[in-house]
Design an enzyme around this catalytic site. Structure first.
Site, short mmCIF file in Angstrom:
data_model
loop_
_atom_site.label_atom_id
_atom_site.label_comp_id
_atom_site.label_asym_id
_atom_site.label_seq_id
_atom_site.Cartn_x
_atom_site.Cartn_y
_atom_site.Cartn_z
N LYS A 62 0.65 -1.15 0.06
CA LYS A 62 0.07 0.06 -0.11
C LYS A 62 0.97 1.16 0.08
CE LYS A 62 -4.41 1.03 1.87
NZ LYS A 62 -5.41 0.82 2.96
N GLU A 86 -19.77 -6.32 9.48
CA GLU A 86 -20.47 -5.65 10.19
C GLU A 86 -21.77 -6.50 11.04
OE1 GLU A 86 -18.67 -2.82 7.51
OE2 GLU A 86 -19.80 -4.63 7.18
N ARG A 134 -25.39 -2.48 6.46
CA ARG A 134 -25.13 -4.11 6.15
C ARG A 134 -25.72 -4.94 7.41
NH1 ARG A 134 -19.28 -4.78 3.65
NH2 ARG A 134 -19.64 -3.88 1.67
#
Length: 664
Positions: A284, A370, A398
């Site tokens: 990243k 979630e 969600r």
């Protein structure tokens, strides 16, 4: 000297470039992304890490006939630059400019409106099934991160992908990160594999076997055939075991910044007649040292110095709501050892990081899951703990079923700390928290608090923790008002409001962040001799019906919320008036029946008519209409501004400039 990038108007042009030229192009893309995001902010680290993958894919497919599906989409800046958006790239994430995510309304090369994690495999599978029904032969590639593939939706898709055995390439971008450090058993497995000598020792041998076959072959992807003899001999057991059992061929880990290697494996994967997963290891922030050193900070940033990576100074503001919540949660945790903090890959974004450090045994990061977070909270509450589930409004959507069935139905003592409520800014439609009031308000036994400032937030958290049953508290991103934080939090009376300004002609019932807007609008209306009462309603549910009926004693009742009007609390205010046979004119202000695009919070609030000036004008128009009905005399022209009244609250709004941190 003209860059290769300047000559690219369609991604199909990449097929004519050599590997060396593609490497030059990748370098130019990296420079362009850093140069632009240094001014606009954005999702820097994730986009820099995926450049070589995107270049390799577009060099071998023919978009938009072939489909390139992104998970989340916050890593797609190189894709945007290669698909005709170079000229408009400096407008990234600005009002009226290009989106920070993929968006079909913006480009024919964007397959879907990405923004939340773990959905790319389901969408890719749908595309593959449609291709099979039509009998066409377009290629389909899905790019998903190692955090995204740990989400439940991705696992559900993998199960059916293995069963259907349709040609499909999945690129697993393994960078060890979502926003915060990845968690979970799958992440540990991938981490061990990355560090294994087996990868280096077997990569070349595996590639030679693949090349010898010419293509991967039906035997390697037919779940009904002998995998032990075919797949296990071809690929690393530790990397392929899980996917192999699902019927998906898996490569060994590949260098995600080596375009030549990526193209070699991708070319073979695209030629197979079944699903293939390419395990690609990236860094990243690749190519930009500050982003590599601090990928969490550079996941989503405001403006920065492109040479040093230093964040540009911002005007001094009051503390953010998230930081105030963070401190308050730690203080509550010191006084109550039954409090447990739960988050879903968002420790920094939700402000739970400090609690994790202070009370590691009472802290849980479930990763991008979630539903699991909210279900687990129910189990903790049943066992006598007090879980605080800290999730962004847009991502709590969600877990809707788990809120209802696992918590509200049995009246658990769970607190839902809903960060990023309302319009969040530059991340746009997929991230605005404008639906939580509507989807939570209808749930029996669930109470909802909407604190209006940082002091109210501290008291709201305390109130939620001591109030029986599930309680949600919603608060915006950005900075507070600059009010004093109470050392001892107040416990709010359930369902009781707080009048913050008296007035006789109009009553504004304001929820959460809209209290500040209402006060500023009231100041503006005072110039026109319109006296406005402002009520901080505090509770979305249960509503203070007495305050509503008192408001009806004025000539106009106005409700204002930073959520959708359809199903919003304004509808409930009007229901209360109708229930009591009250005929005072009313006006419900909120988000109309539309998706709000990206832009600065100030631009967005103005665009939807929820800035103070627009609110004042809308109230004035409605008030004039009531006067015309009552006496047929008053008109807008009859009201001339007088000397401005002294403001009762700070009138300069503060605006955050950092992007929301979308793990999903």
């Amino acid at each position: 000297m003209k860059r290769i990038l300047d000559c690219i108007t369609e991604p199909s042009q990449l097929s004519c470039l050599t590997n060396d030229e593609l490497n030059i192009l990748a370098h130019e893309l990296r420079e362009e992304i850093i140069s632009v995001t240094a001014k606009t902010g954005g999702h820097v680290a994730s986009s820099l890490g995926a450049i070589e993958i995107i270049v390799a894919v577009h060099s071998l497919i023919n978009s938009p006939t072939d489909k390139f599906v992104f998970d989340v989409g916050h890593q797609a800046y190189a894709h945007k630059l290669l698909t005709g958006r170079l000229k408009n790239f400096p407008t990234l994430r600005s009002f009226g400019g290009i989106s920070g995510f993929t968006n079909p309304a913006e480009s024919k090369h964007d397959v879907h409106a990405a923004g939340h994690a773990s959905d790319s495999l389901s969408i890719a599978l749908g595309l593959a099934k449609a291709r099979a029904i039509r009998g066409s032969n377009e290629k389909i590639v899905a790019l998903i991160g190692d955090a995204g593939i740990s989400g439940g939706m991705a696992f559900e898709a993998l199960n059916i992908i293995g069963q259907m055995q349709l040609p499909l390439v999945i690129i697993l971008n393994d960078n060890e990160m979502s926003i915060s450090k990845n968690v979970g058993a799958l992440m540990k497995h991938l981490g061990a594999l990355r560090s294994s000598d087996t990868y280096r020792n077997t990569r070349d041998a595996t590639q030679r076997r693949l090349e010898a076959q010419g293509k991967l072959g039906s035997a390697a992807v037919n779940v009904g055939r002998s995998m032990k003899d075919s797949v296990k001999q071809l690929f690393l057991p530790q990397s392929s075991m899980m996917y192999e059992q699902l019927g998906i061929v898996c490569t060994p880990p590949l260098n995600g910044h080596n375009i030549e290697q990526l193209r070699d494996f991708l070319r073979m994967a695209l030629a197979t007649n079944g699903p293939v997963l390419m395990h690609v290891v990236t860094h990243k922030g690749e190519g930009f040292a500050p982003a590599i050193q601090n990928p969490v900070q550079f996941h989503g940033v405001g403006a920065y110095n492109p040479q040093t990576g230093e964040m540009l100074p911002k005007p001094a503001h009051a503390p953010s709501y998230t930081s105030v919540f963070s401190d308050a949660l730690v203080n509550e945790g010191r006084n109550d050892n039954t409090i447990v903090a739960i988050t879903a890959a968002m420790r920094g974004g939700t402000g739970t990081e400090a609690f994790f450090h202070a009370f590691p045994d009472r802290s849980i990061d479930v990763g991008i899951a979630e539903e699991n977070a909210v279900g687990m909270a129910a189990g903790l509450a049943i066992a006598g703990m007090k879980p605080v589930v800290a999730i962004y409004s847009t991502f709590l959507q969600r877990a809707f079923d788990q809120i209802i069935i696992d918590n509200a139905l049995i009246n658990t003592n769970v607190v839902f700390a809903i960060d990023r409520a309302g319009l969040v800014g530059a991340d746009g439609a997929t991230h605005h928290g404008v639906f939580d009031i509507a989807y939570l308000r209808m749930i029996p036994q669930l109470k909802i608090l909407a604190p209006s400032n940082e002091a109210e937030l501290v008291c709201a958290l305390h109130t939620a923790l001591v109030t029986p049953g599930p309680v949600a508290l919603r608060y915006p991103r950005g900075n507070g008002w600059g009010v004093d934080i109470p050392s001892v939090p107040q416990t709010f009376e359930v369902g009781k409001s707080n009048t913050v300004r008296e007035g006789k002609q109009v009553a504004v019932l304001a929820f959460g962040e809209m209290v500040k807007v209402a006060l500023d609008a009231a100041d503006e209306l005072a110039k026109y001799d319109v006296s406005v009462r402002v009520v901080d309603m505090r509770w979305v549910k249960p509503l203070d019906e007495q305050a509503i009926l008192q408001a009806a004693q004025t000539q106009l009742v106005v409700s204002i919320e930073d959520g959708v009007i359809a199903g919003g609390v304004g509808e409930e205010v009007q229901h209360v008036l109708a229930l009591h046979n009250v005929h005072t004119p009313s006006l419900a202000l909120g988000i109309e029946d539309e998706f709000v695009p990206h832009g600065s919070p100030a631009d967005l609030m103005k665009s939807v008519g929820l800035d103070a000036h627009s609110v004042a004008q809308r109230i004035l128009d409605a008030y004039h209409a009531t006067q015309n009905v009552l006496d047929g005399v008053a008109s807008p022209a009859a009201h001339q501004p007088t000397e401005p009244a002294e403001p009762t609250e700070p009138t300069e709004p503060t605006e955050p400039i950092e992007p929301i941190e979308p793990h999903n």
